[in-house]
Design a protein around this motif. Structure first.
Motif, PDB file in Angstrom:
ATOM      1  N   LEU A   1      40.639  25.293  42.740  1.00 50.48           N
ATOM      2  CA  LEU A   1      41.099  26.744  43.216  1.00 50.48           C
ATOM      3  C   LEU A   1      42.186  26.890  43.967  1.00 50.48           C
ATOM      4  O   LEU A   1      43.454  27.539  43.810  1.00 50.48           O
ATOM      5  CB  LEU A   1      39.934  27.842  44.125  1.00 50.48           C
TER       6      LEU A   1
ATOM      7  N   ILE B   1      40.850  30.629  32.066  1.00 45.50           N
ATOM      8  CA  ILE B   1      40.181  29.452  32.304  1.00 45.50           C
ATOM      9  C   ILE B   1      38.955  28.908  31.478  1.00 45.50           C
ATOM     10  O   ILE B   1      38.035  29.741  31.435  1.00 45.50           O
ATOM     11  CB  ILE B   1      39.868  29.646  33.422  1.00 45.50           C
TER      12      ILE B   1
ATOM     13  N   CYS C   1      31.021  29.689  41.253  1.00 42.01           N
ATOM     14  CA  CYS C   1      32.374  29.355  40.604  1.00 42.01           C
ATOM     15  C   CYS C   1      32.975  30.156  39.342  1.00 42.01           C
ATOM     16  O   CYS C   1      34.741  31.141  39.750  1.00 42.01           O
ATOM     17  CB  CYS C   1      32.328  28.273  40.300  1.00 42.01           C
TER      18      CYS C   1
ATOM     19  N   LEU D   1      36.432  33.401  40.119  1.00 47.23           N
ATOM     20  CA  LEU D   1      37.626  33.147  39.505  1.00 47.23           C
ATOM     21  C   LEU D   1      37.571  34.440  39.502  1.00 47.23           C
ATOM     22  O   LEU D   1      39.212  35.071  39.049  1.00 47.23           O
ATOM     23  CB  LEU D   1      37.239  32.086  38.133  1.00 47.23           C
TER      24      LEU D   1
ATOM     25  N   TRP E   1      37.387  33.911  32.715  1.00 46.78           N
ATOM     26  CA  TRP E   1      36.653  32.480  32.087  1.00 46.78           C
ATOM     27  C   TRP E   1      36.312  33.257  31.391  1.00 46.78           C
ATOM     28  O   TRP E   1      35.244  33.107  31.209  1.00 46.78           O
ATOM     29  CB  TRP E   1      36.365  32.095  33.657  1.00 46.78           C
TER      30      TRP E   1
END
Lengths: 349, 121
Positions: free
Chosen positions: A56, A73, A89, A93, A100
């Motif tokens: 990050l 991502i 995570c 994001l 993502w």
């Protein structure tokens, strides 16, 4: 669109090189040991998983440069589902404006995991399926892999809140004859999108010649994709791994364009900054632990953006070079310019 | 100049296929739009602000949710398909985590500042 216009468009994209798609190799651990794996990952990698905060921190300058939701991502591995903090995570994001997705073998993807990842804002997913039950399990070297993958596929295909997904199949002589039956099965399971690879001679597959298609088999695969697209029951396409000459626009929505290092970057498990994770790691352009990611993206990557160095070996005098630019980056090694495998050449015979 | 053209083309559904990335090793790229809605939630009978009411969007891809604060105010950000985004209205659900009020499932316009009234059970 005529090829000439596409070549102009590709040149402009290369000059601009906006980052739109970023891989994060969050781990090199994997719960399977597939025969054809291009990444050589292991069940218990010596390399520790990258702490999410490190990733990050490395990509946080992207928030200032690009608008929210414009850099996608893709979390990959190894197998991303072996990380217990994967949903956390992903949620973080999303909070920072990065949509993502994950690439998974589906083994650990059950309904609890599905709910967890969906509620963390997962936007896309790719699940591998490499044949009918026995073939898939043989590829994956684990009995039950097929059933787990199909369970994951059912969860995904029935999820109305997932913007997009696809199923990928690595085609080899072992499963080429099963594609019709697989198609029927996937359509019955309401799968909308199916993508095909061939197996590149990289990673664990580098020494396994029995996995690669010859010219006749490759043509058989292309004809299958063309027929499936005409049929319209499932959105079938060949991956962007190779230039295919006359087949190029018949098996994909768009002309061949290897965007590695042009719009696609990566942060690998050891912090290396590169493009697609299946590219020779010696092409890495920096490391997040010593370099600024955006500085590397802006000022390096020359080897990805000017591919004249690929014009050697069988490509040296090839008339198609202006269209393929030496083929996909993952089919080259850092110590030799020559392409490992030319799909167009194979199809031509 | 090309950057502007690229931006316009990317925003156009007709040509966006040019810019949708799909690395040979990666997933399809889920194109979506981000929407932020905000407003106030009150008790219909007393007009007092209500805190702790969960807000979710039924048309959203992602499982985003938000809660109203002590002033009854909330802000919810969620991702939504181009189709829903262009339609300009969304279905939001307001549910009391303490089960004191009836759940409200309603359709709202994207541009409006919301004032939501909940009815006690």
């Amino acid at each position: 669109m005529p090829q000439a216009f596409h070549n102009y468009f590709r040149r402009k994209e290369t000059q601009l090189h906006e980052l739109n798609y970023l891989f994060w190799e969050c781990t090199q651990r994997c719960n399977l040991n597939c025969r054809h794996c291009g990444s050589d990952c292991t069940v218990s990698s010596a390399l520790k998983d990258m702490p999410f905060d490190d990733f990050l921190k490395a990509i946080s300058p992207l928030e200032k440069r690009y608008s929210r939701n414009s850099v996608f991502i893709v979390i990959t591995g190894g197998e991303p589902l072996v990380r217990s903090d994967l949903a956390d995570c992903g949620r973080e994001l999303r909070r920072h404006g990065f949509p993502w997705s994950i690439v998974t073998n589906g083994y650990a993807y059950d309904s609890a995991m599905h709910r967890k990842l969906m509620s963390a804002g997962m936007c896309s997913i790719t699940v591998s399926l490499d044949g009918l039950r026995e073939t898939h399990d043989a590829f994956r070297k684990r009995v039950g892999s097929f059933d787990h993958a199909m369970n994951a596929i059912d969860l995904i295909a029935n999820e109305k809140h997932l913007p997009t997904y696809d199923i990928v199949t690595c085609v080899s002589p072992m499963n080429l004859g099963q594609l019709d039956e697989m198609k029927q099965m996937l359509v019955e399971h309401k799968v909308k999108a199916w993508r095909f690879f061939t197996i590149a001679p990289i990673g664990r597959a580098a020494t396994d010649d029995g996995l690669r298609l010859d010219g006749t088999q490759l043509k058989q695969l292309m004809d299958f994709i063309v027929a499936t697209r005409k049929e319209g029951k499932i959105d079938a396409k060949f991956s962007c791994e190779a230039y295919l000459g006359n087949y190029d626009r018949k098996v994909r929505d768009w002309h061949y364009f290897c965007r590695a290092g042009i719009n696609i970057g990566s942060v690998l498990a050891d912090g290396s900054i590169s493009a697609c994770p299946n590219i020779d790691r010696r092409f890495a352009q920096g490391n997040i632990y010593t370099d600024d990611f955006l500085d590397v993206w802006d000022n390096k990557f020359e080897v990805f953006r000017n591919r004249d160095w690929m014009k050697c070996g069988i490509c040296a005098n090839c008339r198609e070079f202006r269209n393929c630019l030496g083929g996909a980056m993952h089919l080259h090694t850092a110590d030799c310019g020559e392409i490992m495998e030319c799909h167009w050449g194979k199809l031509k015979g | 100049m090309y950057k502007w053209v690229r931006g316009i083309l990317t925003a156009s559904a007709f040509t966006s296929v040019m810019f949708i990335m799909q690395a040979c090793y990666g997933t399809p790229e889920g194109r979506m739009n981000e929407v932020t809605m905000s407003g106030t939630i009150i008790d219909k009978a007393t007009s007092q602000p209500l805190s702790g009411i969960s807000v979710t969007c039924g048309s959203s891809y992602s499982g985003d949710y938000s809660f109203s604060d002590e002033n009854g105010q909330f802000t919810l950000t969620f991702l939504i398909s181009r189709e829903y985004y262009e339609r300009g209205y969304f279905d939001l659900e307001f549910a009391d985590t303490l089960d004191r009020y009836q759940t409200l499932d309603t359709v709202v316009e994207s541009s409006s500042k919301l004032e939501i009234s909940l009815v006690a059970k």
